[in-house]
Design an enzyme around this catalytic site. Structure first.
Site, PDB file in Angstrom:
ATOM      1  N   HIS A 260       0.807  -1.329   0.004  1.00  0.00           N
ATOM      2  CA  HIS A 260       0.065   0.146  -0.146  1.00  0.00           C
ATOM      3  C   HIS A 260       0.805   1.283   0.128  1.00  0.00           C
ATOM      4  O   HIS A 260       1.712   1.381   0.793  1.00  0.00           O
ATOM      5  CB  HIS A 260      -1.030   0.064   1.020  1.00  0.00           C
ATOM      6  CG  HIS A 260      -0.392   0.041   2.476  1.00  0.00           C
ATOM      7  ND1 HIS A 260      -0.194   1.267   3.254  1.00  0.00           N
ATOM      8  CD2 HIS A 260      -0.282  -0.702   3.548  1.00  0.00           C
ATOM      9  CE1 HIS A 260       0.213   0.776   4.295  1.00  0.00           C
ATOM     10  NE2 HIS A 260       0.212  -0.366   4.459  1.00  0.00           N
ATOM     11  N   ASP A 272       6.189   0.570   6.983  1.00  0.00           N
ATOM     12  CA  ASP A 272       4.686   0.686   6.661  1.00  0.00           C
ATOM     13  C   ASP A 272       4.128   1.597   5.746  1.00  0.00           C
ATOM     14  O   ASP A 272       3.655   2.670   6.379  1.00  0.00           O
ATOM     15  CB  ASP A 272       3.899   0.595   7.960  1.00  0.00           C
ATOM     16  CG  ASP A 272       2.489   0.333   7.789  1.00  0.00           C
ATOM     17  OD1 ASP A 272       1.988  -0.256   6.820  1.00  0.00           O
ATOM     18  OD2 ASP A 272       1.665   0.717   8.797  1.00  0.00           O
ATOM     19  N   GLU A 305      -5.141   2.171   2.423  1.00  0.00           N
ATOM     20  CA  GLU A 305      -4.950   0.845   3.457  1.00  0.00           C
ATOM     21  C   GLU A 305      -5.336   1.275   4.556  1.00  0.00           C
ATOM     22  O   GLU A 305      -6.128   0.832   5.305  1.00  0.00           O
ATOM     23  CB  GLU A 305      -3.686  -0.043   3.241  1.00  0.00           C
ATOM     24  CG  GLU A 305      -3.835  -1.331   3.988  1.00  0.00           C
ATOM     25  CD  GLU A 305      -3.529  -1.476   5.483  1.00  0.00           C
ATOM     26  OE1 GLU A 305      -3.833  -2.128   6.064  1.00  0.00           O
ATOM     27  OE2 GLU A 305      -2.895  -0.167   5.684  1.00  0.00           O
ATOM     28  N   GLU A 306      -4.510   2.292   4.978  1.00  0.00           N
ATOM     29  CA  GLU A 306      -4.542   2.677   6.562  1.00  0.00           C
ATOM     30  C   GLU A 306      -5.889   3.055   6.845  1.00  0.00           C
ATOM     31  O   GLU A 306      -6.506   2.964   8.041  1.00  0.00           O
ATOM     32  CB  GLU A 306      -3.465   3.854   6.668  1.00  0.00           C
ATOM     33  CG  GLU A 306      -2.029   3.369   6.503  1.00  0.00           C
ATOM     34  CD  GLU A 306      -1.452   2.428   7.403  1.00  0.00           C
ATOM     35  OE1 GLU A 306      -2.398   1.903   8.384  1.00  0.00           O
ATOM     36  OE2 GLU A 306      -0.522   1.930   7.341  1.00  0.00           O
ATOM     37  N   ASP A 332       2.819  -6.613   3.419  1.00  0.00           N
ATOM     38  CA  ASP A 332       2.447  -5.160   4.450  1.00  0.00           C
ATOM     39  C   ASP A 332       2.775  -5.751   5.836  1.00  0.00           C
ATOM     40  O   ASP A 332       1.836  -5.752   6.745  1.00  0.00           O
ATOM     41  CB  ASP A 332       1.066  -4.955   4.100  1.00  0.00           C
ATOM     42  CG  ASP A 332       0.554  -3.642   5.162  1.00  0.00           C
ATOM     43  OD1 ASP A 332       1.586  -2.955   5.463  1.00  0.00           O
ATOM     44  OD2 ASP A 332      -0.703  -3.768   5.347  1.00  0.00           O
ATOM     45  N   HIS A 404       3.489   3.042  12.584  1.00  0.00           N
ATOM     46  CA  HIS A 404       2.789   3.973  12.819  1.00  0.00           C
ATOM     47  C   HIS A 404       3.354   5.372  13.525  1.00  0.00           C
ATOM     48  O   HIS A 404       2.446   5.987  14.256  1.00  0.00           O
ATOM     49  CB  HIS A 404       1.251   3.711  13.319  1.00  0.00           C
ATOM     50  CG  HIS A 404       0.597   2.683  12.627  1.00  0.00           C
ATOM     51  ND1 HIS A 404      -0.783   2.171  12.806  1.00  0.00           N
ATOM     52  CD2 HIS A 404       0.579   2.189  11.109  1.00  0.00           C
ATOM     53  CE1 HIS A 404      -1.310   1.384  11.867  1.00  0.00           C
ATOM     54  NE2 HIS A 404      -0.641   1.642  10.879  1.00  0.00           N
TER      55      HIS A 404
END
Length: 447
Positions: A260, A272, A305-306, A332, A404
Site C-alpha cells: 500500500h 509501513d 489501506e490505513e 504489508d 505508525h
C-alpha cells in the site's frame, strides 16, 4: 491451459527460481525504491497533497522500471486529517504528555476539553463498566502489547484502539486515550485507525501511559486537558496505481501482488508500507528480467489501506477479472526477513510449487501445512470473491517498535533483510508466472 511442466520443465523452473533468488539477494532495486519513496515523497496520508505526489511518484517509478499499462485508478474514500494536538496533566502534578490522534477522533471544542481520568489497566476492565459509568470522564486504557514474531500480539489487543473510543462513548466518556499499540518503550506514540465515535480519541506513548498509572496510584484525582483539531473529508479522492508485465502466452491469467502506497503521517512510512511497495515491485521486475513471463504479473500500489477503501475499490473495479486471478498477495508487514509462507490449498503437488520450495531451502523458511486464508487487507476483497491467496510472513518481532510512529523511517530497514524478502517473492512470481500451476478452486479457472 498452459503446457504442463514435465520433468525437464520442472528442472528449468527450479534453476530459474534459484537464479532469480540469487539475483535478488544482491540487487539494489528494492532498496532504491523505498529510499526514493521515503525521500522524495515522505509521509503519505490519504486526503493530502502528499498522497497526490505519491501517485505521481508511483506512476513515474513503475514506468521507469518497464511496467506496462501503468495507470492510476481513482476512487472516493473518507479521509481523516490531523490538526493541532496536545495533552497535559493539569492535576495533581501538571506535565505534558505525548499523544497522536486516532483517525476516528472527533475534534475537541475550541480551546480544548478538561476532564477527570477513569483509568483501566485492561480493555476488558473498561468494557465491564455499565452505561453511564464514565459520564464526564476521560477514559484511559493502559494495557500493553506483547512482542511476537507473527504479529499476533497486535491482533490480540487491536480492538482497544479500533473500537475503544466507541465503547467509551457508550459509557458516557467525553474522550478516550489508549496506550499505543507498540513494542518499543519510547515517547513516540503510534497512530492508527479507530471507529468514529463522536468523541476525541488519541494514542498515548507507552511511557506516558505508565506515568498516568503511577499518578492514579497516588489516590488523588487525575485531570487532563486535551486539544485536538482534526478534520474529515467525507469524499476524498485516492488512487490505486497499477502496472503490469504482460504475459506472452496467457496474458488474461493474472498474478496480483503489491503493497500500500499510503501511510500515516508521523514518520515517512518506510516499513509501513514503503517496504511492501519496494519488495513486490522489485520482485516482479526481477522475476521477468530474463524473459517475458507466460502469465501477466500485475503490481498494485493500493492507495488507502490505513484508513480503508482501496482494497474494496480495486475488487469492485476488477470484479470481472476475479476468475482470471491465479494468485493474489500483499506485502504489508515491514522490511524484515521472511520466516513463513502459507500457500493456497490447491496446486501444492505441482512441480512449480516444488521448485519454489527448493528456492526457499537456503532461507530455512517454514512452509505452513495449513492453506493461506488471508494475504492482507487490500487483497481481502479479491479473496472474498474467490481468488486464491498467498501469505508471505516476515518477522514482525521489531515491526511494532516503529509501526505508525515518528520512528518509521528509512534507517530502520536492513538492506539485507529487505533483499531476502524480495528474493522470496521474486522466486514465487518466477515459478507461478512461468508454469501452469493453478491455485484456483476447481471450476474457478478461466476458460
Amino acid at each position: 491451459m498452459l503446457g504442463a511442466a514435465g520433468p525437464a520443465g520442472a528442472q528449468d523452473l527450479a534453476a530459474e527460481a534459484a537464479a532469480v533468488r540469487d539475483k535478488a539477494l544482491s540487487d539494489p532495486t528494492a532498496w532504491r525504491i523505498v529510499e526514493s519513496l521515503t525521500t522524495e515523497v515522505g509521509a503519505r496520508p490519504v486526503g493530502t497533497a502528499a498522497m497526490a505526489r505519491a501517485r505521481d511518484w508511483a506512476l513515474a517509478k513503475l514506468a521507469s522500471l518497464g511496467f506496462e499499462n501503468v495507470r492510476a485508478e481513482p476512487f472516493t474514500t473518507k479521509a481523516w486529517i490531523r490538526g493541532e494536538e496536545s495533552a497535559e496533566v493539569v492535576a495533581p502534578a501538571p506535565q505534558k504528555l505525548r499523544i497522536l490522534g486516532l483517525s476516528g477522533s472527533a475534534p475537541t471544542p475550541k480551546g480544548g476539553l478538561t476532564g477527570e481520568v477513569a483509568l483501566f489497566p485492561t480493555y476488558q476492565a473498561m468494557l465491564d463498566q455499565p452505561a453511564g459509568a464514565l459520564d464526564g470522564k476521560i477514559a484511559v486504557v493502559t494495557q500493553a502489547m506483547t512482542r511476537t514474531q507473527d504479529g499476533s500480539g497486535y491482533g490480540a489487543i487491536l480492538a482497544q484502539r479500533a473500537h475503544g473510543a466507541t465503547e467509551a462513548a457508550k459509557r458516557g466518556a467525553i474522550a478516550y486515550l489508549v496506550r499505543s499499540l507498540s513494542t518499543m518503550q519510547t515517547r513516540a506514540p503510534h497512530a492508527g485507525y479507530a471507529d468514529y465515535a463522536g468523541i476525541p480519541a488519541a494514542a498515548l506513548s507507552p511511557p506516558d501511559a505508565e506515568q498516568l498509572e503511577r499518578l492514579a496510584a497516588l489516590g488523588k484525582p487525575v485531570s487532563l486537558k486535551l486539544v485536538m483539531a482534526s478534520t474529515v473529508d467525507p469524499a476524498a479522492t485516492a488512487w490505486n496505481v497499477v502496472g503490469e508485465i504482460r504475459g506472452r502466452e496467457r496474458p488474461d491469467e493474472l498474478i496480483v501482488v503489491g503493497g500500500h502506497l499510503d501511510s500515516w503521517d508521523p514518520g515517512t512510512g518506510a516499513t509501513d508500507d514503503g517496504a511492501g511497495v519496494a519488495i513486490t515491485t522489485a520482485a516482479a521486475r526481477l522475476a521477468t528480467l530474463h524473459a517475458r513471463p507466460r502469465r501477466t504479473i500485475r503490481v498494485v500500489l493500493w492507495g488507502s489501506e490505513e484508513q480503508g477503501g482501496s482494497g474494496s475499490a480495486y475488487a469492485a473495479a476488477h470484479a470481472a477479472e476475479v476468475g482470471n486471478v491465479v494468485l493474489a498477495g500483499e506485502a504489508d508487514i515491514g522490511a524484515e526477513r521472511v520466516w513463513r509462507v502459507a500457500l493456497p490449498a490447491a496446486g501444492r503437488d505441482h512441480p512449480a510449487v516444488k521448485a519454489f520450495l527448493a528456492a526457499l531451502a537456503p532461507f530455512s523458511v517454514v512452509v505452513s501445512p495449513d492453506p493461506a486464508v488471508r494475504g492482507g487487507a487490500d487483497v481481502d476483497g479479491l479473496v472474498q470473491a474467490g481468488a486464491p491467496v498467498v501469505q508471505v510472513a516476515q518477522d514482525a518481532s521489531r515491526y511494532f517498535d516503529f509501526h505508525h510512529s515518528a520512528d518509521d523511517t528509512l534507517d530502520k530497514i536492513d538492506p539485507k533483510a529487505l533483499a531476502q524478502a524480495t528474493a522470496v517473492w521474486a522466486s514465487l512470481l518466477e515459478v507461478v508466472a512461468n508454469s501452469d500451476v493453478d491455485f484456483r478452486p476447481r471450476g474457478a479457472s478461466s476458460p
